[in-house]
Design an enzyme around this catalytic site. Structure first.
Site, mmCIF file in Angstrom:
data_model
loop_
_atom_site.group_PDB
_atom_site.id
_atom_site.type_symbol
_atom_site.label_atom_id
_atom_site.label_comp_id
_atom_site.label_asym_id
_atom_site.label_seq_id
_atom_site.Cartn_x
_atom_site.Cartn_y
_atom_site.Cartn_z
ATOM 1 N N ARG A 287 0.869 -1.181 0.000
ATOM 2 C CA ARG A 287 0.000 0.000 0.000
ATOM 3 C C ARG A 287 0.904 1.229 0.000
ATOM 4 O O ARG A 287 1.491 1.571 1.022
ATOM 5 C CB ARG A 287 -0.865 -0.039 1.260
ATOM 6 C CG ARG A 287 -2.036 0.904 1.236
ATOM 7 C CD ARG A 287 -2.696 0.951 2.598
ATOM 8 N NE ARG A 287 -1.922 1.778 3.509
ATOM 9 C CZ ARG A 287 -1.848 1.589 4.819
ATOM 10 N NH1 ARG A 287 -2.480 0.595 5.396
ATOM 11 N NH2 ARG A 287 -1.122 2.403 5.579
ATOM 12 N N HIS A 291 -3.799 4.195 4.532
ATOM 13 C CA HIS A 291 -4.908 3.228 4.527
ATOM 14 C C HIS A 291 -6.130 3.873 3.878
ATOM 15 O O HIS A 291 -6.800 3.298 3.042
ATOM 16 C CB HIS A 291 -5.229 2.785 5.950
ATOM 17 C CG HIS A 291 -6.539 2.085 6.081
ATOM 18 N ND1 HIS A 291 -6.750 0.815 5.606
ATOM 19 C CD2 HIS A 291 -7.727 2.499 6.596
ATOM 20 C CE1 HIS A 291 -8.008 0.466 5.837
ATOM 21 N NE2 HIS A 291 -8.621 1.467 6.426
ATOM 22 N N TYR A 300 3.400 5.645 11.566
ATOM 23 C CA TYR A 300 3.649 4.260 11.957
ATOM 24 C C TYR A 300 4.588 3.475 11.048
ATOM 25 O O TYR A 300 4.896 2.334 11.340
ATOM 26 C CB TYR A 300 2.315 3.503 12.117
ATOM 27 C CG TYR A 300 1.351 3.617 10.938
ATOM 28 C CD1 TYR A 300 0.221 4.431 11.023
ATOM 29 C CD2 TYR A 300 1.574 2.929 9.758
ATOM 30 C CE1 TYR A 300 -0.655 4.538 9.966
ATOM 31 C CE2 TYR A 300 0.693 3.033 8.687
ATOM 32 C CZ TYR A 300 -0.429 3.835 8.794
ATOM 33 O OH TYR A 300 -1.305 3.946 7.740
#
Lengths: 393, 325
Positions: A287, A291, A300
């Site tokens: 990805r 998200h 993160y």
């Protein structure tokens, strides 16, 4: 007699190793599952290419390019506050496109968040597709689902229930129905790596193994479930090996290699059509973006990791391959890109101009027919709106 | 005419619908050779084969999810939970998915989930649940709770033919106690959403369903001797429910008592009470009372369970409170 002999021979076969030595056998001692790839990240053919014709290869490319451009535009709209939410497919275009291209149009797709794009390959109208993001009167779902939860029965793509993994047993049920009806329809369930932690994942694969239903399980392992890396999602080395426990055949496929995905899905579909049951495919991808529009991945994950995967981009890789093969010229590619960009801008412009669905439409389709209590509640809302005429309609 | 038990009525309804419509199939745990936890599917595997009587691995969420998937492809699954309590394992598939599917995609999900419900069997917390309120609170689901053998038969047939997902609450307590004469053909069909007046009366309306019905009828018969005429309404369906029959009765009697075997807070009894308070306020001469189980898990020990459950004495007490107004 035979039983006694079997018992004797099993005693003979008993291991001389201690229990602790046997337990020390690790799943990591098992041979690694190879990664299936036919085009490497530089665009060079490295494996046996699946049988395709030029029109099919270009249709896949065009859809991938369209998705990339559409996602870019929609993220801009989200940042401008023109749409509420968006979940992009960027960096993962090859997996859904390679899959849908290998399926028959009559096959049902049970998507997760990023595979509504399969509808575009099946020729679903782009403006209507964009209307879903606005939730307006042009949206076939009438503004009832969040943006990026595309679906239409006209192309056999169902609406995703956002509780993770619930689509997987549903696909198995649809596959069971196909087996019962003998209508050669395969049900394909998409999921992310995170969904493999859900109970629904395990019960569905288990059932598919026992009942040999014509289902395909397509796990897009994009390395991140929102903020949780795959290593914290599972202690298994690969997602694919989870299929072993359920007696399902499996493969690990480079999910950024559209022809590898196409070939693997084609083969899995043929197995299903022959009555040999379900197949599990782990499609390894990444990805590239967040998200969704609601998170910032810099919090993160390490940007260096993103750079590594950007070099494996499915679209750039496929473009190089097509140019190398003589399917496409750089000039034609540029012209198509401009044309698709125009198409996206036009679709957004037209979609955005559409009115909202009428307020009372929220009472429709809860049931096949509207029962008395929804009728009463509908009247209540309409009376309320009539006495507050300035309220947004 | 010969009488049929409540559970045999359920079994016959499934047989008749499976014979009528090839798209109807059964799915559940131990429903094949074992015949189901309560023998509702006894002999059906032998009769219809394993493609139509599907014994699954132990996974309630799976049974629900597979039913949703099969239903959207045009089949009509009738799923059995061994006990209503176990439906919690399949909650998301039923409430979030089956219940919203038609709204989200305009594709019908014609599935039925059979839930052996209710107490009185010493089953404790995992075998005694009356879960109707959860499902009445979930848009898109229909909820049915028959009290008689004829209704179990007729409502299950209607539920199987219905285009929407139906939660079918069967009463373990009634399975072999309740008997009645069944109708045949279309005469057997009982429409969803229509109540039944089980006893006519003019002094007080007693609304109930499922296990509550025999208790209510017993109380009504006992009080009739004392000159108190109770109108007992058996709702039969809870979502959608027949509010008109209830409101018309309250208009006549001026008093409302709602009986449910489920726990009280947030119960369907509360919904009936609130609805009549809103729309039937002018008719009421007394407060609305509820007789329910207390808000505790069902205890297993038989004396404790007897204290826990509603019964005729508790009903008679509530009636005497209301009759003082």
């Amino acid at each position: 007699m035979a039983k006694a002999a079997a018992a004797k021979s099993s005693t003979k076969r008993k291991s001389k190793r201690s229990a602790s030595e046997r337990i020390a056998q690790s799943p990591f001692d098992l041979p690694e599952i190879p990664l299936h790839q036919v085009i490497d990240p530089s665009g060079k053919a490295v494996g046996v290419l699946p049988k395709t014709d030029r029109a099919l290869r270009l249709r896949m490319y065009r859809t991938m390019q369209l998705i990339r451009l559409l996602d870019e535009r929609m993220m801009i709209l989200q940042r401008q506050g023109r749409i509420g939410f968006y979940g992009a497919c960027t960096g993962q275009e090859a997996a859904p496109v390679g899959t849908v291209a290998a399926l028959e149009d009559r096959d049902w797709i049970f998507p997760a968040l990023r595979e509504g794009v399969t509808m575009l390959y099946r020729g679903f109208d782009l403006e209507t597709y964009v209307c879903q993001v606005f939730g307006n009167s042009g949206d076939v779902l009438k503004g009832r689902q969040m943006p990026s939860h595309y679906a239409s029965k006209s192309v056999n793509v169902v609406s995703w229930g956002s509780c993770i993994g619930t689509q997987i047993p549903q696909a198995v049920g649809a596959a069971m129905a196909a087996k019962y009806k003998k209508d050669d329809v395969v049900a394909a369930a998409f999921m992310g790596d995170g969904a493999t932690s859900e109970g629904d994942f395990h019960t569905a694969l288990n059932f598919a193994g026992v009942f040999q239903v014509p289902a395909l399980f397509l796990c897009q392992n994009n390395h991140w479930s929102i903020s949780i890396p795959t290593a914290k999602q599972t202690a298994s080395r690969t997602i694919a090996e989870k299929a072993v426990a359920y007696g399902l055949p499996y493969a690990r496929v480079d999910g950024n290699d559209v022809l590898a995905v196409y070939g693997a899905v084609k083969e899995a579909r043929e197995r299903a059509a022959r009555g040999e049951g379900a197949t599990f495919l782990e499609l390894l991808t990444y990805r590239i973006g967040a998200h969704s529009s609601s998170d910032d991945p810099r919090v993160y994950r390490d940007e260096a990791e993103v750079e590594v995967w950007k070099a494996r981009d499915p679209l750039a890789r496929y473009r190089k391959f097509l140019i190398e093969e003589g399917d496409l010229s750089a000039k034609e590619d540029e012209r198509q890109r401009t044309e698709l960009n125009e198409t996206v801008l036009e679709a957004v412009k037209r979609a955005e101009a559409r009115p909202l669905p009428p307020a009372e439409s929220l009472f429709d389709d809860v049931y096949a027919e509207r029962p008395w209590h929804l009728e009463a509640q509908r009247t209540e809302l309409l009376e309320h709106l009539a006495s507050h005429p300035k309220k947004e309609r | 005419m010969s009488e049929t038990t409540y559970i045999e009525a359920i079994r016959l309804a499934m047989i008749e619908e499976m014979e009528r419509d090839q798209s109807v199939f059964l799915i559940g745990e131990d429903i094949g050779h074992f015949g189901g936890a309560f023998k509702a599917t006894q002999g059906l595997l032998e009769r219809f084969g394993k493609e139509r009587v599907v014994d699954t691995p132990i996974a309630e969420a799976l049974i629900m999810g597979v039913s949703v998937g099969a239903a959207i492809r045009g089949l009509r699954p009738v799923a059995e939970m061994q006990f209503a309590d176990f439906v919690t394992c399949g909650f998301s598939q039923l409430v979030e998915n089956a219940g919203t599917f038609h709204y989200r995609l305009k594709v019908s999900v014609p599935m039925v989930v059979r839930l052996p419900s209710g107490g009185g069997v010493g089953g404790g917390p995992y075998h005694s649940r009356n879960p109707e309120a959860w499902f009445c609170h979930a848009p898109g689901l229909k909820v049915v709770a028959p009290a008689t053998a004829a209704d179990a038969h007729g409502l299950l047939k209607s539920a199987i033919r219905d285009p929407d997902p139906v939660v079918f609450l069967e009463q373990k307590w009634l399975y072999r106690r309740e008997k009645g004469v069944l109708q045949s053909g279309d005469d057997a069909l009982v429409p969803l959403g229509k109540a039944r007046v089980a006893r006519e009366g003019r002094h007080l309306t007693l609304v109930t369903y499922a296990n509550g019905v025999p208790m209510a009828v017993e109380a009504a018969d006992r009080l009739r001797a004392q000159g108190i005429e109770i109108e007992v309404i058996d709702l039969r369906s809870l979502a959608p429910w027949d509010h008109q029959t209830v409101l018309a009765s309250v208009e006549k009697t001026g008093r409302l008592l709602v009986l449910s075997e489920a726990t009280r807070t947030g119960s369907f009894a509360s919904e009936v009470a609130a609805h009549v308070a809103e729309l039937g306020f002018e008719s009421l001469d007394a407060p609305i009372l509820r007789v329910t189980a207390p808000d505790a898990p069902t205890p297993s020990e038989k004396n404790l369970e007897a204290y826990f459950r509603p019964n005729t004495e508790k009903l008679v007490d509530a009636v005497s409170v209301l009759m003082r107004y």
